[in-house]
Design a protein around this motif. Structure first.
Motif, mmCIF file in Angstrom:
data_model
loop_
_atom_site.group_PDB
_atom_site.id
_atom_site.type_symbol
_atom_site.label_atom_id
_atom_site.label_comp_id
_atom_site.label_asym_id
_atom_site.label_seq_id
_atom_site.Cartn_x
_atom_site.Cartn_y
_atom_site.Cartn_z
ATOM 1 N N ASN A 1 70.386 6.707 43.565
ATOM 2 C CA ASN A 1 70.550 5.994 42.297
ATOM 3 C C ASN A 1 70.224 4.513 42.451
ATOM 4 O O ASN A 1 69.611 3.896 41.567
ATOM 5 N N ILE A 2 70.637 3.937 43.566
ATOM 6 C CA ILE A 2 70.361 2.522 43.827
ATOM 7 C C ILE A 2 68.864 2.278 43.917
ATOM 8 O O ILE A 2 68.328 1.321 43.336
ATOM 9 N N ILE A 3 68.157 3.156 44.646
ATOM 10 C CA ILE A 3 66.710 2.996 44.819
ATOM 11 C C ILE A 3 65.991 3.193 43.490
ATOM 12 O O ILE A 3 65.109 2.407 43.122
ATOM 13 N N ILE A 4 66.357 4.237 42.763
ATOM 14 C CA ILE A 4 65.721 4.523 41.473
ATOM 15 C C ILE A 4 65.938 3.375 40.496
ATOM 16 O O ILE A 4 65.015 2.945 39.793
ATOM 17 N N ASP A 5 67.167 2.857 40.464
ATOM 18 C CA ASP A 5 67.476 1.740 39.571
ATOM 19 C C ASP A 5 66.686 0.489 39.943
ATOM 20 O O ASP A 5 66.178 -0.223 39.070
ATOM 21 N N CYS A 6 66.559 0.238 41.239
ATOM 22 C CA CYS A 6 65.834 -0.947 41.707
ATOM 23 C C CYS A 6 64.374 -0.911 41.264
ATOM 24 O O CYS A 6 63.861 -1.878 40.697
#
Length: 354
Positions: free
Chosen positions: A210-215
């Motif tokens: 989720n962190i990577i996708i959001d970034c």
């Protein structure tokens, strides 16, 4: 349970029932629960007074380490750091030393409040105490505080320091660092953490992806956003509403709202229950783009899925209506929002806490 539900009034009433029943004398755990019921609702004077009652009660009801850890946690959540020295003095007077949980609570409280100097002082006190050594919770609180403030150099320094102390990172540690790198627009470092996790046999969690996708979504890099979403599913990590919300935000920022219906269709083939924050993202995206008709359809879909709109969604739609000169529609929605708020809040009880 009443305390967790922020209902100190009924908790007080139940406590008084116990006092009236001689065979149900309150124990230290009951008193501590009452301290939490007051404290987590911001009623710190009442929480402190309850600790005072415990001191005058039977030996079995004297406040213990857990009581004070709850009280300090409540002080931190209410940002009443001015009360912490008083609590610590009270502990010292009763011969109760700070354990690692209490130290961590103070450190975490200062860190979440952005009071980094005070946080460092609290860590120094913990180290000087000698009886307690920092653990993974201490480490994660410190690196989160620095990373959240964009001070990635300090975050990296403390990551190394804790490892020298013998504290090994966990998946949450890596997630904290990745999120900090993402916020600082340092995607290469963020991905280097993912590679490091793989080498150390740490399994990425849904939060990691989720962190990577959001970034990448916030950066408008749709190609990489979609790649890591596919990789997430390939590796058997189950997407959740936060994942889909990040995808919607990414597509919205890139002007690709035609991709949003496909996202919603994907969720229909899974057991993911779309929640209010997800629909908040979707409705906000269509409102910003001026797609009023689809925005309305999303509200209908939301209600069909038994998901209740909140104040944010109503406000977003009302602003969209007014921006397009649809004053009558805005007034109708304002009326619906008022009914929703009145139903949610209900009558406000007057409670005597004395």
């Amino acid at each position: 349970m009443l305390g967790r539900c922020r209902q100190p009034g009924p908790a007080t009433a139940l406590f008084k029932v116990m006092l009236s029943e001689k065979q149900l004398a309150p124990t230290v755990d009951v008193y501590t629960a009452l301290v939490g019921a007051y404290g987590y609702s911001g009623l710190l004077d009442e929480a402190m007074a309850t600790v005072g009652l415990m001191k005058g009660a039977d030996t079995d009801c004297k406040p213990d380490e857990y009581t004070f850890s709850v009280l300090i946690n409540c002080c931190c959540k209410s940002r009443r750091f001015d009360l912490i020295p008083t609590v610590l003095d009270e502990m010292s007077y009763l011969g109760i030393g700070c354990n690692v949980v209490i130290h961590n609570g103070i450190i975490d409280g200062y860190g979440k409040a952005g009071m980094l100097e005070e946080m460092d002082d609290a860590l120094s006190n913990m180290l000087q105490d000698g009886d307690n050594v920092p653990d993974i919770y201490t480490m994660n609180s410190i690196i989160w505080a620095y990373g959240n403030r964009g001070r990635v150099d300090d975050m990296e320094k403390w990551y190394d320091e804790f490892q020298l102390m013998g504290v090994e990172p966990d998946t949450r540690t890596f997630n904290i660092m990745m999120k900090s790198y993402g916020k600082a627009n340092m995607p290469d470092k963020m991905l280097s953490i993912l590679k490091y996790m793989k080498r150390r046999f740490f399994s990425p969690s849904a939060a990691t992806f989720n962190i990577i996708i959001d970034c990448f979504g916030r950066a408008g890099n749709i190609e990489k956003m979609e790649y890591y979403f596919r990789l997430m599913k390939i590796q058997g990590v189950k997407p959740n509403p936060i994942t889909y919300c990040s995808l919607v935000n990414g597509y919205s920022k890139a002007g690709l709202l035609d991709m949003v219906p496909a996202i919603i269709r994907q969720t229909e083939n899974t057991d993911v229950a779309l929640d209010t924050p997800f629909f908040n993202c979707v409705i906000s995206a269509y409102a910003k783009s001026g797609d009023i008709e689809i925005m309305e359809e999303m509200l209908v879909l939301m209600k069909e899925k038994k998901c209740k709109p909140d104040k944010v969604i109503y406000t977003t739609m009302i602003q969209a209506y007014m921006a397009h000169g649809m004053d009558e529609a805005a007034k109708l929605l304002e009326t619906e929002m008022e009914r929703f708020n009145n139903k949610l809040l209900g009558p406000v009880p007057v409670v005597d806490y004395k």
